[in-house]
Design a protein around this motif. Structure first.
Motif, short mmCIF file in Angstrom:
data_model
loop_
_atom_site.label_atom_id
_atom_site.label_comp_id
_atom_site.label_asym_id
_atom_site.label_seq_id
_atom_site.Cartn_x
_atom_site.Cartn_y
_atom_site.Cartn_z
N ASP A 72 0.58 -1.33 0.18
CA ASP A 72 0.36 -0.03 -0.30
C ASP A 72 0.47 1.06 -0.12
O ASP A 72 0.46 2.43 0.21
N GLY A 73 2.13 1.19 -0.18
CA GLY A 73 3.23 2.30 -0.15
C GLY A 73 3.56 2.72 1.01
O GLY A 73 4.37 3.18 1.10
N GLN A 74 3.14 2.23 2.06
CA GLN A 74 3.18 3.03 3.09
C GLN A 74 4.68 2.22 4.05
O GLN A 74 5.02 0.85 3.33
N ALA A 75 5.46 2.80 5.16
CA ALA A 75 7.07 2.13 5.62
C ALA A 75 6.28 0.92 5.88
O ALA A 75 5.26 0.51 6.87
N ALA A 76 7.38 -0.18 5.68
CA ALA A 76 6.83 -1.68 6.22
C ALA A 76 7.58 -1.58 7.35
O ALA A 76 8.41 -0.36 8.27
N ALA A 77 7.44 -2.46 8.42
CA ALA A 77 7.63 -2.58 10.06
C ALA A 77 9.42 -3.01 10.09
O ALA A 77 9.78 -3.32 9.02
N LEU A 78 10.11 -2.38 10.83
CA LEU A 78 11.41 -2.98 10.61
C LEU A 78 12.24 -4.09 10.78
O LEU A 78 13.14 -4.22 10.10
N SER A 79 11.10 -4.94 11.46
CA SER A 79 11.99 -5.87 11.39
C SER A 79 11.21 -6.44 10.38
O SER A 79 11.63 -7.45 10.08
N THR A 80 10.10 -6.13 9.73
CA THR A 80 10.14 -6.90 8.43
C THR A 80 11.31 -6.66 7.15
O THR A 80 11.43 -7.77 6.62
N PHE A 81 11.42 -5.08 7.88
CA PHE A 81 12.49 -5.17 6.33
C PHE A 81 13.77 -5.80 6.58
O PHE A 81 14.60 -6.35 5.86
N ARG A 82 13.79 -5.96 8.05
CA ARG A 82 14.88 -6.73 8.01
C ARG A 82 15.33 -8.32 8.22
O ARG A 82 16.19 -9.36 7.50
N ASP A 127 26.21 -5.47 0.76
CA ASP A 127 26.97 -5.39 1.78
C ASP A 127 27.82 -3.76 1.12
O ASP A 127 28.47 -3.33 2.05
N ARG A 128 28.05 -3.12 0.24
CA ARG A 128 28.38 -1.55 -0.59
C ARG A 128 27.14 -0.82 -0.27
O ARG A 128 27.39 -0.12 -0.98
N ILE A 129 26.16 -1.50 0.43
CA ILE A 129 24.82 -0.25 0.35
C ILE A 129 24.54 -0.26 1.47
O ILE A 129 24.15 -0.61 2.62
N LYS A 130 24.28 1.42 2.33
CA LYS A 130 23.74 1.59 3.24
C LYS A 130 22.90 2.16 3.33
O LYS A 130 22.22 3.24 2.72
N LEU A 131 21.63 1.64 3.56
CA LEU A 131 20.25 2.09 4.25
C LEU A 131 19.78 1.86 4.56
O LEU A 131 19.11 0.62 5.31
N LYS A 132 18.61 2.73 4.84
CA LYS A 132 18.75 2.55 6.45
C LYS A 132 16.98 3.61 6.68
O LYS A 132 16.30 5.09 6.15
N PRO A 133 15.87 2.22 5.89
CA PRO A 133 14.73 2.33 6.36
C PRO A 133 13.96 3.12 7.96
O PRO A 133 14.73 3.23 8.26
N ALA A 134 12.96 4.18 7.26
CA ALA A 134 12.81 4.56 9.14
C ALA A 134 12.71 3.62 9.65
O ALA A 134 11.51 2.76 9.65
N LYS A 135 12.40 4.47 10.99
CA LYS A 135 12.57 3.03 12.29
C LYS A 135 10.58 3.23 12.75
O LYS A 135 10.44 3.88 12.22
N SER A 136 10.71 2.34 12.69
CA SER A 136 9.24 1.54 12.94
C SER A 136 9.70 1.31 14.89
O SER A 136 10.23 0.68 14.87
#
Length: 453
Positions: A184-194, A219-228
């Motif tokens: 739905d375009g909303q941010a996924a929970a951090l645990s789900t993303f991990r 290993d070369r990507i530093k992506l920090k999704p919005a914290k949930s």
């Protein structure tokens, strides 16, 4: 290329000559020694496990590369779609139904991202359905694709990126960004993303092992999704009186379903069991004395999943406890109140043929929809309209949250609570951080007494 079924495996060996920790996996095919060196013990264990599983399935091994049939197909894959299909076939025997479902959902999202801008892209829903039903299931579980599915599959095969393209981090980053959001375009929970990132990372590590990629681009990507916030919302936690009111209301729902489920909900509140653990509880797992405290020892769970992912072809597979070895259990002391409830339940309903306490009239397992419906009706019966509209005990799982919160606030030491709940101490304190009341005042009093002595 020659093939052989004569395979022997040796123990993994630490590479003493390497400065960085590395591990050598060794095996023989038709008497010819084969080996590969991996940068971590877990990677080495996984690789050796894949080899063993292939041998158990009766696959032939290539005498030149030493790889089994399934790995050779993954190694020779030219596109991400071909590789992902081969990777899922290798992983399938190792995973429980819920893990298979999670892996498939991750691969679906990644595969839809790793495509070219080819014209004629079918509807995303149709593409997802085609991937779930025809690409990432074993062949013996696939139906014959209809015209729409066939069109979607042909488009995917033509549009899927070559594996060599994944050496460019921009493609892996695009896939990660998709995993960080829900449909739905909303941010996924951090645990789900991990969890999904871990699946994608493991697939790419496998590609590196097979020589498909030079290195893992993640290993070369530093992506920090919005914290949930993964901690339990204290607004869902009920007090003991509210819990008892709800448990009294449950038997009044339906003709017999509520009565059959009341003791299961009681196990979730008084013993802190997960729903799947309560569903797997058997009479032989219980010590129910006439007086005093008893004990239950959950050993099996019955998690619900889509029938396409279970070994049994039913909605439930019997599994071991979460995050424990297959035969590992845990002892949970239970108060006299729950002992009385369970004794009465067994006297009234007996057990299923396999000894389970909680079962449907046909001897099956209650679906999540069935027991959640009963719970929602019990909430409307036992709570005020304002409470019903609130998050208070909104899900049956919140009974477990209430149990663990109660134990912590009663002053039970965190290691003991963690053992009863089946958590690590770190995870326990992180999840229930906002549900612990009055600990600062207690700490202040103890410090003050120590300063005065």
């Amino acid at each position: 290329m020659s093939r052989s079924y004569q395979v022997k495996f040796w123990k993994i060996k630490r590479n003493a000559s390497s400065k960085k920790p590395s591990y050598v996996v060794r095996w023989t095919v038709d008497g010819k020694e084969c080996s590969t060196t991996l940068g971590g013990s877990e990677l080495a264990e996984n690789f050796l496990s894949d080899l063993r599983q292939a041998a158990r399935r009766g696959e032939w091994f290539d005498t030149d590369t030493g790889l089994p049939e399934s790995m050779l197909k993954a190694k020779s894959a030219r596109t991400w779609l071909e590789f992902a299909r081969a990777y899922m076939n290798v992983r399938w025997p190792h995973q429980a139904a819920k893990s298979r479902e999670g892996t498939v959902e991750t691969l679906v999202a990644v595969t839809l991202t790793l495509t070219t801008g080819r014209n004629g892209r079918p509807d995303p829903k149709l593409l997802r359905k085609a991937l779930r039903n025809y690409v990432f299931l074993p062949k013996d579980r696939q139906a014959e694709p209809d015209a729409q599915a066939d069109t979607a599959l042909r488009w995917l095969e033509a549009a899927s990126l070559p594996m060599t393209e994944l050496n460019e981090t921009r493609h892996a980053r695009a896939a990660l960004e998709v995993l960080a959001v829900r449909l739905d375009g909303q941010a996924a929970a951090l645990s789900t993303f991990r969890r999904k990132r871990a699946v994608f990372h493991h697939a790419l590590e496998y590609a590196v092992e097979l020589g498909e990629l030079d290195a893992n681009p993640l290993d070369r990507i530093k992506l920090k999704p919005a914290k949930s916030n993964n901690v339990v919302d204290r607004r869902v936690v009920i007090n003991p009186q509210q819990a008892r009111d709800l448990l009294i209301a449950v038997p009044h729902i339906g003709r017999t379903r509520g009565r059959m489920l009341a003791a299961m909900f009681a196990c979730m509140y008084f013993a802190g069991l997960r729903p799947a653990e309560a569903q797997g509880l058997r009479k032989k797992d219980c010590i129910l004395p006439a007086k005093g405290w008893g004990q239950i020892t959950p050993t099996k769970t019955r998690p619900q999943s889509s029938t396409r992912y279970t070994d049994s072809g039913r909605s439930f597979d019997e599994r071991g406890l979460k995050q424990r070895e297959e035969d590992e259990d845990r002892d949970v002391p239970i108060p006299p109140e729950l002992v009385t409830i369970l004794r009465a339940h067994i006297e009234t309903f007996g057990t299923a043929p396999d000894g389970r306490l909680f079962y449907t009239r046909g001897g099956g397992t209650f679906s999540g929809t069935a027991y959640t419906t009963v719970w929602q009706e019990a909430r409307r019966l036992a709570l005020t309209p304002e409470q019903v509209a609130s998050p208070l005990a909104g899900r049956p799982y919140d009974l477990r949250h209430a149990a663990v919160s109660l134990w912590l606030n009663a002053g039970v030491h965190a290691p003991e609570v963690a053992e009863r709940a089946g958590h690590s101490v770190d995870v326990l304190l992180k999840i229930y951080a906002k549900c612990i009341d009055g600990q600062r005042e207690v700490a202040n009093q103890r410090i003050e007494r120590a300063l005065e002595s």
